[in-house]
Design a protein around this motif. Structure first.
Motif, PDB file in Angstrom:
ATOM      1  N   VAL A   9       0.851  -1.192   0.000  1.00 41.24           N
ATOM      2  CA  VAL A   9       0.000   0.000   0.000  1.00 41.24           C
ATOM      3  C   VAL A   9       0.893   1.250   0.000  1.00 41.24           C
ATOM      4  CG1 VAL A   9      -1.680   1.355   1.351  1.00 41.24           C
ATOM      5  CG2 VAL A   9      -2.003  -1.117   1.082  1.00 41.24           C
ATOM      6  N   ASN A  10       1.888   1.271   0.888  1.00 44.41           N
ATOM      7  CA  ASN A  10       2.753   2.448   1.019  1.00 44.41           C
ATOM      8  C   ASN A  10       3.475   2.810  -0.278  1.00 44.41           C
ATOM      9  OD1 ASN A  10       2.001   2.685   3.645  1.00 44.41           O
ATOM     10  ND2 ASN A  10       3.900   1.894   4.519  1.00 44.41           N
ATOM     11  N   LYS A  11       3.835   1.781  -1.061  1.00 41.61           N
ATOM     12  CA  LYS A  11       4.574   2.008  -2.305  1.00 41.61           C
ATOM     13  C   LYS A  11       3.819   2.918  -3.268  1.00 41.61           C
ATOM     14  CE  LYS A  11       6.359  -2.323  -2.900  1.00 41.61           C
ATOM     15  NZ  LYS A  11       6.260  -3.557  -3.661  1.00 41.61           N
ATOM     16  N   TYR A  12       2.491   2.883  -3.199  1.00 46.15           N
ATOM     17  CA  TYR A  12       1.685   3.604  -4.198  1.00 46.15           C
ATOM     18  C   TYR A  12       1.029   4.885  -3.668  1.00 46.15           C
ATOM     19  CZ  TYR A  12       2.350  -0.578  -6.954  1.00 46.15           C
ATOM     20  OH  TYR A  12       2.907  -1.608  -7.657  1.00 46.15           O
ATOM     21  N   VAL A  13       1.235   5.173  -2.393  1.00 40.06           N
ATOM     22  CA  VAL A  13       0.545   6.337  -1.799  1.00 40.06           C
ATOM     23  C   VAL A  13       0.795   7.621  -2.600  1.00 40.06           C
ATOM     24  CG1 VAL A  13       0.543   7.866   0.235  1.00 40.06           C
ATOM     25  CG2 VAL A  13       0.302   5.405   0.534  1.00 40.06           C
ATOM     26  N   SER A  14       2.063   7.796  -3.067  1.00 36.68           N
ATOM     27  CA  SER A  14       2.389   9.040  -3.774  1.00 36.68           C
ATOM     28  C   SER A  14       1.760   9.113  -5.172  1.00 36.68           C
ATOM     29  CB  SER A  14       3.907   9.210  -3.861  1.00 36.68           C
ATOM     30  OG  SER A  14       4.420   8.157  -4.640  1.00 36.68           O
ATOM     31  N   GLN A  15       1.236   7.988  -5.656  1.00 37.55           N
ATOM     32  CA  GLN A  15       0.621   7.982  -6.998  1.00 37.55           C
ATOM     33  C   GLN A  15      -0.825   8.474  -6.981  1.00 37.55           C
ATOM     34  OE1 GLN A  15       2.471   6.571  -9.690  1.00 37.55           O
ATOM     35  NE2 GLN A  15       4.046   6.628  -8.101  1.00 37.55           N
ATOM     36  N   VAL A  16      -1.384   8.608  -5.761  1.00 43.83           N
ATOM     37  CA  VAL A  16      -2.814   8.895  -5.659  1.00 43.83           C
ATOM     38  C   VAL A  16      -3.067  10.394  -5.476  1.00 43.83           C
ATOM     39  CG1 VAL A  16      -4.943   8.304  -4.424  1.00 43.83           C
ATOM     40  CG2 VAL A  16      -3.064   6.652  -4.498  1.00 43.83           C
ATOM     41  N   THR A  17      -3.937  10.955  -6.334  1.00 37.01           N
ATOM     42  CA  THR A  17      -4.375  12.331  -6.077  1.00 37.01           C
ATOM     43  C   THR A  17      -5.887  12.326  -5.878  1.00 37.01           C
ATOM     44  OG1 THR A  17      -4.790  12.960  -8.378  1.00 37.01           O
ATOM     45  CG2 THR A  17      -2.564  13.339  -7.544  1.00 37.01           C
ATOM     46  N   ILE A  18      -6.333  13.097  -4.895  1.00 36.50           N
ATOM     47  CA  ILE A  18      -7.758  13.188  -4.605  1.00 36.50           C
ATOM     48  C   ILE A  18      -8.155  14.660  -4.569  1.00 36.50           C
ATOM     49  CG2 ILE A  18      -9.505  12.793  -2.787  1.00 36.50           C
ATOM     50  CD1 ILE A  18      -8.013  10.143  -2.314  1.00 36.50           C
ATOM     51  N   GLU A  19      -9.157  15.004  -5.362  1.00 33.05           N
ATOM     52  CA  GLU A  19      -9.625  16.401  -5.384  1.00 33.05           C
ATOM     53  C   GLU A  19     -11.129  16.463  -5.227  1.00 33.05           C
ATOM     54  OE1 GLU A  19      -6.523  18.324  -8.554  1.00 33.05           O
ATOM     55  OE2 GLU A  19      -7.547  16.466  -8.950  1.00 33.05           O
ATOM     56  N   MET A  20     -11.575  17.543  -4.585  1.00 32.11           N
ATOM     57  CA  MET A  20     -13.012  17.739  -4.426  1.00 32.11           C
ATOM     58  C   MET A  20     -13.430  19.008  -5.126  1.00 32.11           C
ATOM     59  SD  MET A  20     -13.943  16.531  -0.663  1.00 32.11           S
ATOM     60  CE  MET A  20     -14.999  17.803  -0.267  1.00 32.11           C
ATOM     61  N   GLU A  21     -14.582  18.945  -5.743  1.00 30.45           N
ATOM     62  CA  GLU A  21     -15.085  20.126  -6.457  1.00 30.45           C
ATOM     63  C   GLU A  21     -16.575  20.213  -6.238  1.00 30.45           C
ATOM     64  OE1 GLU A  21     -14.885  20.737 -10.921  1.00 30.45           O
ATOM     65  OE2 GLU A  21     -12.777  20.458 -10.354  1.00 30.45           O
ATOM     66  N   ASN A  22     -17.082  21.425  -6.035  1.00 34.09           N
ATOM     67  CA  ASN A  22     -18.525  21.563  -5.901  1.00 34.09           C
ATOM     68  C   ASN A  22     -19.076  21.998  -7.250  1.00 34.09           C
ATOM     69  OD1 ASN A  22     -21.153  23.097  -5.220  1.00 34.09           O
ATOM     70  ND2 ASN A  22     -20.671  21.934  -3.374  1.00 34.09           N
ATOM     71  N   GLN A  23     -19.900  21.134  -7.850  1.00 35.31           N
ATOM     72  CA  GLN A  23     -20.499  21.464  -9.145  1.00 35.31           C
ATOM     73  C   GLN A  23     -22.011  21.538  -8.985  1.00 35.31           C
ATOM     74  OE1 GLN A  23     -19.194  18.568 -12.031  1.00 35.31           O
ATOM     75  NE2 GLN A  23     -17.068  19.235 -11.940  1.00 35.31           N
ATOM     76  N   ALA A  24     -22.567  22.714  -9.214  1.00 34.59           N
ATOM     77  CA  ALA A  24     -24.013  22.941  -9.096  1.00 34.59           C
ATOM     78  C   ALA A  24     -24.562  22.419  -7.760  1.00 34.59           C
ATOM     79  CB  ALA A  24     -24.749  22.284 -10.270  1.00 34.59           C
ATOM     80  N   GLY A  25     -23.859  22.722  -6.689  1.00 39.23           N
ATOM     81  CA  GLY A  25     -24.331  22.359  -5.352  1.00 39.23           C
ATOM     82  C   GLY A  25     -24.031  20.919  -4.961  1.00 39.23           C
ATOM     83  N   GLU A  26     -23.407  20.170  -5.860  1.00 38.49           N
ATOM     84  CA  GLU A  26     -23.115  18.772  -5.524  1.00 38.49           C
ATOM     85  C   GLU A  26     -21.606  18.570  -5.411  1.00 38.49           C
ATOM     86  OE1 GLU A  26     -23.599  14.279  -7.108  1.00 38.49           O
ATOM     87  OE2 GLU A  26     -24.337  15.849  -8.427  1.00 38.49           O
TER      88      GLU A  26
END
Ligand code: DC
Length: 225
Positions: free
Chosen positions: A58-75
């Motif tokens: 699991v640790n080997k791949y942590v740096s490969q993951v990007t997570i972003e949040m966006e609010n689109q039309a209230g969702e």
């Protein structure tokens, strides 16, 4: 100017996301669903056929993951490496993946950093398991939202049968008890009430009562409605 932050922690099925979403809407704050972030993180491993049982892998791949949040039309939309996974993270498989991946310190460190960065730039309502204890120890208001296992199981049963799912109340209750145990007994950031969090037991309250109680607490902390 310092931002306001509201931390809502508690066990699975206590109604955190429903309440947090509504409070954020009323206050015009940004709602951050940290469970969704762990779900997306777990999904990366499931999609790439990497075992979630071995911490080193699991640790080997942590740096490969990007997570972003966006609010689109209230969702709120959630993106895993630029791919919209908003719907996909709600499956049972993603839920199991989140539960496994969230025990690893390297994963939690990355998620906490991201969550703290979001809260440093916005007024937020953030829900999860470790928000008041680890992510936002200086939150303007901390709520520990809970309800009895029976009530939480009944709520989930109702929700799922209304969706046409064929479910069994005893199975749901067992699942909730198991999740409580895992969340409260893991080594890193176990679920517990922060010493300065206010306990709100919703076992015999409806949604409107919970919302108005929390809004009152917000006002007491100087947050304007
Ligand atoms: O709230 P949820 O069911 O979407 O959370 C998914 C999983 O992520 C659950 O197993 C608990 C974990 N989680 C966590 O460890 N810390 C958080 N701040 C939020 C969720």
């Amino acid at each position: 100017m310092k931002n306001f932050s509201i931390a809502i922690d508690g066990p699975a099925g206590a109604g955190k996301s429903t309440v947090a979403k509504e409070i954020a809407k009323r206050l015009k704050f940004i709602y951050i669903d940290t469970g969704a972030m762990y779900r997306a993180f777990g999904l990366y491993y499931l999609k790439n056929n990497i075992s979630l049982d071995n911490e080193e892998d699991v640790n080997k791949y942590v740096s490969q993951v990007t997570i972003e949040m966006e609010n689109q039309a209230g969702e709120n939309k959630l993106f895993l490496n630029q791919e919209d996974v908003t719907k996909e993270i709600r499956t049972e498989e993603a839920s199991r993946g989140a539960s496994k991946v969230s025990v690893y310190p390297m994963v939690r460190e990355k998620m906490v950093e991201l969550q703290q960065e979001m809260a440093s730039k916005n007024n937020v309502v953030m829900d999860g398991r470790d928000i008041g204890t680890v992510v936002l120890p200086h939150a303007t208001l901390k709520i520990y939202l809970t309800a009895s296992v029976e009530v939480r199981a009944e709520r989930r049963y109702k929700e799922q049968t209304e969706k046409g799912m064929d479910v069994n109340l005893d199975d749901i209750k067992k699942d909730i008890e198991e999740r409580d145990y895992r969340d409260m007994h893991r080594e890193t950031s176990p679920l517990k009430q922060a010493s300065d969090a206010i306990l709100v037991d919703t076992s015999s309250m409806n949604k409107d009562e919970v919302i108005s109680e929390i809004l009152k607490l917000c006002q007491d902390r100087g947050i304007e409605l």
